[in-house]
Design a protein around this motif. Structure first.
Motif, PDB file in Angstrom:
ATOM      1  N   TRP A   6      23.158 -10.634  27.580  1.00 25.01           N
ATOM      2  CA  TRP A   6      24.576 -10.783  27.871  1.00 25.01           C
ATOM      3  C   TRP A   6      25.415 -10.976  26.615  1.00 25.01           C
ATOM      4  N   GLU A   7      24.903 -11.715  25.616  1.00 21.98           N
ATOM      5  CA  GLU A   7      25.757 -12.006  24.455  1.00 21.98           C
ATOM      6  C   GLU A   7      26.039 -10.762  23.625  1.00 21.98           C
ATOM      7  N   LEU A   8      25.126  -9.790  23.638  1.00 25.24           N
ATOM      8  CA  LEU A   8      25.373  -8.548  22.912  1.00 25.24           C
ATOM      9  C   LEU A   8      26.465  -7.731  23.609  1.00 25.24           C
ATOM     10  N   GLU A 191      15.097 -10.876  24.665  1.00 30.07           N
ATOM     11  CA  GLU A 191      15.733 -11.725  25.666  1.00 30.07           C
ATOM     12  C   GLU A 191      16.856 -12.508  25.009  1.00 30.07           C
ATOM     13  N   THR A 192      17.743 -13.046  25.849  1.00 24.32           N
ATOM     14  CA  THR A 192      18.908 -13.752  25.337  1.00 24.32           C
ATOM     15  C   THR A 192      18.521 -14.956  24.485  1.00 24.32           C
ATOM     16  N   LEU A 193      19.352 -15.244  23.500  1.00 29.96           N
ATOM     17  CA  LEU A 193      19.158 -16.427  22.673  1.00 29.96           C
ATOM     18  C   LEU A 193      19.840 -17.649  23.268  1.00 29.96           C
ATOM     19  N   PRO A 198      26.611 -20.464  30.462  1.00 25.86           N
ATOM     20  CA  PRO A 198      27.110 -19.948  31.758  1.00 25.86           C
ATOM     21  C   PRO A 198      27.617 -18.512  31.638  1.00 25.86           C
ATOM     22  N   ALA A 199      26.699 -17.576  31.532  1.00 30.24           N
ATOM     23  CA  ALA A 199      27.061 -16.176  31.310  1.00 30.24           C
ATOM     24  C   ALA A 199      27.750 -15.541  32.509  1.00 30.24           C
ATOM     25  N   GLN A 200      27.686 -16.192  33.683  1.00 33.29           N
ATOM     26  CA  GLN A 200      28.327 -15.641  34.874  1.00 33.29           C
ATOM     27  C   GLN A 200      29.781 -16.073  35.009  1.00 33.29           C
ATOM     28  N   ALA A 201      30.283 -16.835  34.061  1.00 31.22           N
ATOM     29  CA  ALA A 201      31.703 -17.216  34.083  1.00 31.22           C
ATOM     30  C   ALA A 201      32.563 -15.963  33.968  1.00 31.22           C
ATOM     31  N   ALA A 202      33.721 -15.992  34.625  1.00 29.49           N
ATOM     32  CA  ALA A 202      34.563 -14.796  34.722  1.00 29.49           C
ATOM     33  C   ALA A 202      34.934 -14.204  33.358  1.00 29.49           C
ATOM     34  N   ILE A 204      33.332 -14.304  30.513  1.00 33.92           N
ATOM     35  CA  ILE A 204      32.145 -13.691  29.899  1.00 33.92           C
ATOM     36  C   ILE A 204      31.768 -12.410  30.632  1.00 33.92           C
ATOM     37  N   ARG A 205      31.859 -12.432  31.947  1.00 36.88           N
ATOM     38  CA  ARG A 205      31.548 -11.215  32.702  1.00 36.88           C
ATOM     39  C   ARG A 205      32.523 -10.097  32.364  1.00 36.88           C
ATOM     40  N   PHE A 206      33.809 -10.451  32.159  1.00 33.83           N
ATOM     41  CA  PHE A 206      34.795  -9.441  31.786  1.00 33.83           C
ATOM     42  C   PHE A 206      34.472  -8.862  30.412  1.00 33.83           C
ATOM     43  N   LEU A 207      34.167  -9.712  29.438  1.00 32.08           N
ATOM     44  CA  LEU A 207      33.813  -9.227  28.103  1.00 32.08           C
ATOM     45  C   LEU A 207      32.548  -8.371  28.155  1.00 32.08           C
ATOM     46  N   SER A 208      31.578  -8.788  28.951  1.00 35.52           N
ATOM     47  CA  SER A 208      30.334  -8.018  29.069  1.00 35.52           C
ATOM     48  C   SER A 208      30.598  -6.647  29.679  1.00 35.52           C
ATOM     49  N   TRP A 209      31.473  -6.605  30.684  1.00 34.53           N
ATOM     50  CA  TRP A 209      31.821  -5.317  31.290  1.00 34.53           C
ATOM     51  C   TRP A 209      32.498  -4.419  30.257  1.00 34.53           C
ATOM     52  N   CYS A 210      33.425  -4.975  29.488  1.00 37.95           N
ATOM     53  CA  CYS A 210      34.085  -4.202  28.424  1.00 37.95           C
ATOM     54  C   CYS A 210      33.062  -3.700  27.416  1.00 37.95           C
ATOM     55  N   GLY A 211      32.085  -4.532  27.111  1.00 34.61           N
ATOM     56  CA  GLY A 211      31.053  -4.118  26.175  1.00 34.61           C
ATOM     57  C   GLY A 211      30.219  -2.965  26.695  1.00 34.61           C
ATOM     58  N   ARG A 212      29.911  -2.975  27.974  1.00 35.77           N
ATOM     59  CA  ARG A 212      29.131  -1.879  28.556  1.00 35.77           C
ATOM     60  C   ARG A 212      29.942  -0.594  28.641  1.00 35.77           C
TER      61      ARG A 212
END
Length: 236
Positions: A6-8, A191-193, A198-202, A204-212
């Motif tokens: 998730w952090e990547l 695997e994640t470091l 709380p990677a499921q916080a809104a 973080i999920r938005f940033l992760s979606w933008c990253g994908r």
């Protein structure tokens, strides 16, 4: 199915959003002259180090994937699409010659991914040494000017060279390989470091979606910004 780290994704999303913000500020000030202010510190930082962060991140991620050739061809093809669009704008006299993209960030990232199988077999110390050599050579190339016009992908350019987006292989392949070294060491377990974060916080999920979706955001954000500005001036 292997879980994504998730952090990547989130860091890539943050980088792409900062890049969109930088382009928005640049368009407001330089292209459309809507505002007149000094560039904020974030703009200067992203302009200076944003591409390096992208290259390090892409190098890290290439060690976790299984299809660098396919991914590299897609990214390089998108770079060629950007070159074709800017070339068409120039030929139609919509923009000057400096709008052309000869070897932009997508060209660079695509070729780096395509070259990764060549460097994959190097041990970590060999990867570090190669990256350091490419970085030193690339930054030295920036002090030179050559007569041959076809060496621009390597970082050797003529005095009259102009490109609206220019990221030559040297020194940028060196940053990419340093990122690959980080991927081999920090993410050797793939695997994640930060498993307790709380990677499921809104946010973080938005940033992760933008990253994908970073490739699509990169391709679409400038046409959307240009259309928004044209609509603004039309309504005004």
């Amino acid at each position: 199915m292997k879980r994504r780290i998730w952090e990547l994704d989130a860091f890539r999303g943050l980088c792409i959003l900062c890049m969109v913000l930088v382009h928005l500020v640049y368009d407001l000030r330089e292209l459309y002259h809507v505002v007149d202010f000094s560039y904020p510190a974030l703009f200067t930082f992203v302009m200076t180090w944003g591409s390096v962060l992208f290259l390090l991140l892409s190098g890290t991620c290439v060690t976790l994937g299984h299809h660098p050739i396919r991914r590299g061809l897609i990214v390089f093809g998108c770079g060629m699409l950007c070159s074709a669009v800017t070339g068409g704008m120039y030929l139609l006299n919509l923009q000057g010659r400096d709008i052309l993209i000869w070897f932009g960030i997508l060209h660079c990232l695509g070729v780096c991914m395509l070259l990764w199988p060549v460097f994959r077999r190097l041990p970590n110390w060999g990867l570090l040494l190669t990256a350091a050599l490419l970085l030193a050579l690339g930054y030295w190339f920036r002090t030179l000017r050559v007569e041959a016009g076809w060496l621009f992908p390597l970082g050797l350019i003529r005095r009259d060279f102009a490109s609206s987006d220019y990221f030559p292989l040297l020194p940028n392949l060196g940053w990419f390989l340093l990122g690959a070294l980080l991927g081999r060491t920090l993410y050797r377990k793939q695997e994640t470091l930060f498993p307790r974060f709380p990677a499921q916080a809104a946010p973080i999920r938005f940033l992760s979606w933008c990253g994908r979706q970073s490739l699509f955001i990169y391709l679409l954000h400038q046409p959307i910004l240009a259309g928004a500005f044209e609509l603004y001036f039309l309504l005004k």
